[in-house]
Design a protein around this motif. Sequence first.
Motif, mmCIF file in Angstrom:
data_model
loop_
_atom_site.group_PDB
_atom_site.id
_atom_site.type_symbol
_atom_site.label_atom_id
_atom_site.label_comp_id
_atom_site.label_asym_id
_atom_site.label_seq_id
_atom_site.Cartn_x
_atom_site.Cartn_y
_atom_site.Cartn_z
ATOM 1 N N ALA A 1 40.270 46.739 32.295
ATOM 2 C CA ALA A 1 39.557 46.513 33.554
ATOM 3 C C ALA A 1 38.118 47.025 33.464
ATOM 4 N N VAL A 2 37.918 48.151 32.796
ATOM 5 C CA VAL A 2 36.565 48.693 32.634
ATOM 6 C C VAL A 2 35.717 47.773 31.767
ATOM 7 N N PHE B 1 37.992 55.755 39.961
ATOM 8 C CA PHE B 1 39.336 56.220 39.591
ATOM 9 C C PHE B 1 39.881 55.433 38.395
ATOM 10 N N THR B 2 39.629 54.130 38.364
ATOM 11 C CA THR B 2 40.071 53.295 37.232
ATOM 12 C C THR B 2 39.370 53.716 35.948
ATOM 13 N N ILE C 1 35.186 35.537 34.436
ATOM 14 C CA ILE C 1 35.635 36.818 33.901
ATOM 15 C C ILE C 1 36.826 37.366 34.678
ATOM 16 N N LYS C 2 36.824 37.188 36.000
ATOM 17 C CA LYS C 2 37.904 37.769 36.806
ATOM 18 C C LYS C 2 39.008 36.758 37.145
ATOM 19 N N PHE D 1 45.866 39.921 31.109
ATOM 20 C CA PHE D 1 46.195 41.003 30.178
ATOM 21 C C PHE D 1 46.228 42.335 30.915
ATOM 22 N N MET D 2 45.210 42.577 31.735
ATOM 23 C CA MET D 2 45.126 43.839 32.480
ATOM 24 C C MET D 2 46.341 44.022 33.391
#
Length: 287
Positions: A264-265, A29-30, A222-223, A246-247
């Motif tokens: 996010a992708v 969905f994202t 990264i996360k 940022f996301m």
Amino acid sequence: MRLQDWLPKLVLSPSVAMTLLFVYGFIIFTIYLSFTGSKMLPSYDWVGFDNYRRLFGLSAWTTALINLAIFASLYVTICIAIGLSLAIFLDQKIRGEGMLRPIYLYPMALSFIVTGTAWKWLLDPGIGIEHTMHLWGWETFRFDWIKNRDYAIYTLVLAAVWQSSGFVMAMFLAGLRGIDNEILKAAQIDGASNWNLYRRIVIPLLRPAFLSAFVILAHLAIKSYDLVIALTGGGPGRATELPATFMYSYTFTRNQMAVGASSAVIMLMGIAAIMVPYIYAELKEKN
């Protein structure tokens, strides 16, 4: 017999269904939202790659990527160096090893929110190390990295390394304890010095531990979100902005959901670029 075969599947099926829906379903969905014109709420007007072009045209995203490169490279390198050093130290069968291991591992039991909050107090010039040194009479001492745009990113590295290096130590220690002592004894009989023993035999045999440590630490880097929010809030300015912050900002604060989904992708692709080769190598080695 048929019931015994189906019972484990029936018990696990709700968990599998929930995982497919709330993990992989929302990932899909994202990805879809990143190709739409979504703002405050999801919309389904297709805009193609416009959001990605806009994303890479934003100076804030460029800053986040630069900060991630600095943070991730230092975080991974220092954690591996400290973890390997501690593992070699504990592998000498020193007295008190049973007490030292929990001490080194304890920070990993804390959440990144707790770690960030504790280090924020420690590094704050008004109440932390600098203030304590001033109370002790060292009036010229300065340690204001957390409020300095040029050094704030390194406070994230300090806190993250403190939390994760003990976990890396445990991984390397397990690898060291799994090395056949006969190999080491044979090398010592042949006259190998300790330096050559570790450089030519021990460290090459720890390759799986190195690879696992790199994958886990790079994934955490990264996360990284909660540590940044608790420690610096992404500031001062955008000095500690990372892709995860940022996301969140563009999705929930600036009401630019499609741009946030695009970031996010990109993060997902970065993690996949690390995980997929690792999983492939593991499967190939098993086969």
